[in-house]
Design a protein around this motif. Sequence first.
Motif, mmCIF file in Angstrom:
data_model
loop_
_atom_site.group_PDB
_atom_site.id
_atom_site.type_symbol
_atom_site.label_atom_id
_atom_site.label_comp_id
_atom_site.label_asym_id
_atom_site.label_seq_id
_atom_site.Cartn_x
_atom_site.Cartn_y
_atom_site.Cartn_z
ATOM 1 N N ALA A 172 -3.825 2.337 4.841
ATOM 2 C CA ALA A 172 -3.943 2.381 3.378
ATOM 3 C C ALA A 172 -4.739 1.179 2.900
ATOM 4 C CB ALA A 172 -2.553 2.395 2.735
ATOM 5 N N GLY A 173 -5.256 1.284 1.676
ATOM 6 C CA GLY A 173 -5.992 0.173 1.093
ATOM 7 C C GLY A 173 -7.158 -0.235 1.955
ATOM 8 N N ARG A 174 -7.236 -1.527 2.248
ATOM 9 C CA ARG A 174 -8.318 -2.068 3.060
ATOM 10 C C ARG A 174 -8.416 -1.384 4.418
ATOM 11 N NH1 ARG A 174 -7.104 -7.956 5.166
ATOM 12 N NH2 ARG A 174 -5.697 -6.710 6.461
ATOM 13 N N ASP A 175 -7.291 -0.860 4.932
ATOM 14 C CA ASP A 175 -7.254 -0.281 6.271
ATOM 15 C C ASP A 175 -7.623 1.201 6.325
ATOM 16 O OD1 ASP A 175 -6.393 -2.751 7.220
ATOM 17 O OD2 ASP A 175 -4.278 -2.228 6.980
ATOM 18 N N TRP A 176 -7.768 1.845 5.168
ATOM 19 C CA TRP A 176 -8.046 3.278 5.172
ATOM 20 C C TRP A 176 -9.398 3.601 5.821
ATOM 21 C CZ3 TRP A 176 -6.868 7.843 5.983
ATOM 22 C CH2 TRP A 176 -7.477 8.953 5.400
ATOM 23 N N GLY A 221 -1.544 -3.621 7.344
ATOM 24 C CA GLY A 221 -1.933 -4.104 6.026
ATOM 25 C C GLY A 221 -1.023 -5.212 5.531
ATOM 26 N N GLU A 222 -1.026 -5.380 4.206
ATOM 27 C CA GLU A 222 -0.266 -6.461 3.591
ATOM 28 C C GLU A 222 0.542 -5.950 2.413
ATOM 29 O OE1 GLU A 222 -3.282 -10.226 4.265
ATOM 30 O OE2 GLU A 222 -3.664 -8.881 2.569
ATOM 31 N N GLY A 223 1.548 -6.714 1.996
ATOM 32 C CA GLY A 223 2.298 -6.423 0.790
ATOM 33 C C GLY A 223 2.947 -5.049 0.811
ATOM 34 N N ARG A 224 2.752 -4.296 -0.265
ATOM 35 C CA ARG A 224 3.359 -2.966 -0.389
ATOM 36 C C ARG A 224 2.850 -2.027 0.695
ATOM 37 N NH1 ARG A 224 7.428 -0.265 -0.909
ATOM 38 N NH2 ARG A 224 7.733 1.258 -2.574
ATOM 39 N N ALA A 225 1.569 -2.167 1.057
ATOM 40 C CA ALA A 225 1.024 -1.334 2.129
ATOM 41 C C ALA A 225 1.783 -1.569 3.433
ATOM 42 C CB ALA A 225 -0.463 -1.609 2.322
ATOM 43 N N ALA A 229 3.834 1.040 5.627
ATOM 44 C CA ALA A 229 3.440 1.214 7.022
ATOM 45 C C ALA A 229 4.651 1.130 7.944
ATOM 46 C CB ALA A 229 2.400 0.165 7.414
ATOM 47 N N ALA A 230 5.556 0.205 7.651
ATOM 48 C CA ALA A 230 6.776 0.087 8.455
ATOM 49 C C ALA A 230 7.611 1.359 8.345
ATOM 50 C CB ALA A 230 7.581 -1.128 7.996
ATOM 51 N N GLY A 231 7.686 1.924 7.132
ATOM 52 C CA GLY A 231 8.426 3.177 6.954
ATOM 53 C C GLY A 231 7.772 4.327 7.693
ATOM 54 N N ALA A 232 6.447 4.394 7.668
ATOM 55 C CA ALA A 232 5.743 5.462 8.377
ATOM 56 C C ALA A 232 5.949 5.339 9.881
ATOM 57 C CB ALA A 232 4.256 5.419 8.040
#
Length: 291
Positions: A172-176, A221-225, A229-232
Motif C-alpha cells: 500500500a502507499g509507497r509500496d503499491w 510500509g509505515e504507520g497505518r499501512a 500489513a501486519a493484519g494481512a
Amino acid sequence: MLDAPHVAGEETRRAIFAQPEWLRAIPADKRLPEGRVLHTGCGTSFHAAQTGGWAEQALELVLRPRETDALVVVSHEGDTQLSLEAARAFAGPVWLVTGKPDSPLGELADEVVVATPEVEKSWCHTASYTCAVATIAALHGEEVSALPGLVERALEHREPVSSHERFLVAGAGRDWPTAQEAVLKLREGAYVAAEAHETEQLLHGHLAAVDELVRAFVLEGEGRAAERAAGAAAALRELGCETTLVPTVHPVADIVRFQLLTLDLAEARGVDPDKIHRDDPRWARAAEVSK
C-alpha cells in the motif's frame, strides 16, 4: 551456478548486479517545474511512473486526457506506442525519462533525461526500472545518494526458491508500485502465476481464492499501512500460506529481492528471463498481433 556467466538469464543477471553502479550515474541535477506533474508509462515503466506520485497508465491517459502543468513519460527505449500517443495529445511540456534519447518520444519531448548508461538488453527490465525510479525521485528533489548502498545490501539477501505455483504480493502507499512490479517480474521472468493486491483490498473478498498453495509477501510500509500489513500477513498465515512480512525502505531497494527471486525461480525452472517467453513462437505471435 546461479551467478555463473553464459547461462539462461545472463543479461537479466548482469543488469541486476550492475544496479549499484548504474544508480551512481543517474542524473541528479535536474528538477521538474513548479506545479502539478502527471506521470505515465506502460508496463514496468508505468510502475516506475507511479513512484512519482500522480500517475495514469498511458492508455487511460489517451482515453481521458488530464489537465496538468507537466507530463513525465517513462519509456525504456522511447518508442512505446500508447505512451507516444499520450505525449502527443498533451498540450504542456513533456519530460521523458528513458534509456534511449534517440527515439520518437525523444524527438517529441521538451526535456529528455537519460536514466541509464546503456539500454538494458534483457526484456525482463530490472536496472532500467530502478534507475527510472531513482531519476524520478531526483527530479522531484529527493536526495538519492544513499540508494546505491541500499541496493548493494539488498543484493546480499536471496529468498529461498520454492515449488509454489502461485505467488501473491501485497502493498500500500509507497509500496503499491513495488508490489505491482514484483508480480510483473515473477510472471514475465519465471512464468509463474502471480498477483498483486493493494493491502486493504486484499482483505475485502480476495482471500476467498487464497489457500496454502499460495506463497505470499506483504510489503510492510509505515504507520497505518504497517498496521494493516501486519493484519494481512496474519490472515494469510491463518489460511496456511507461507507468508513473509517484508520491511521496506525505498522502492529502488525494495524491488531487488523480487528481481533475485525471479532470477532464481527461472534458473530452477529452466527458463530464460531475458526473453520473457518471446523465444517461443506462440508468445512472439501474441506480441506481434497485439501491436
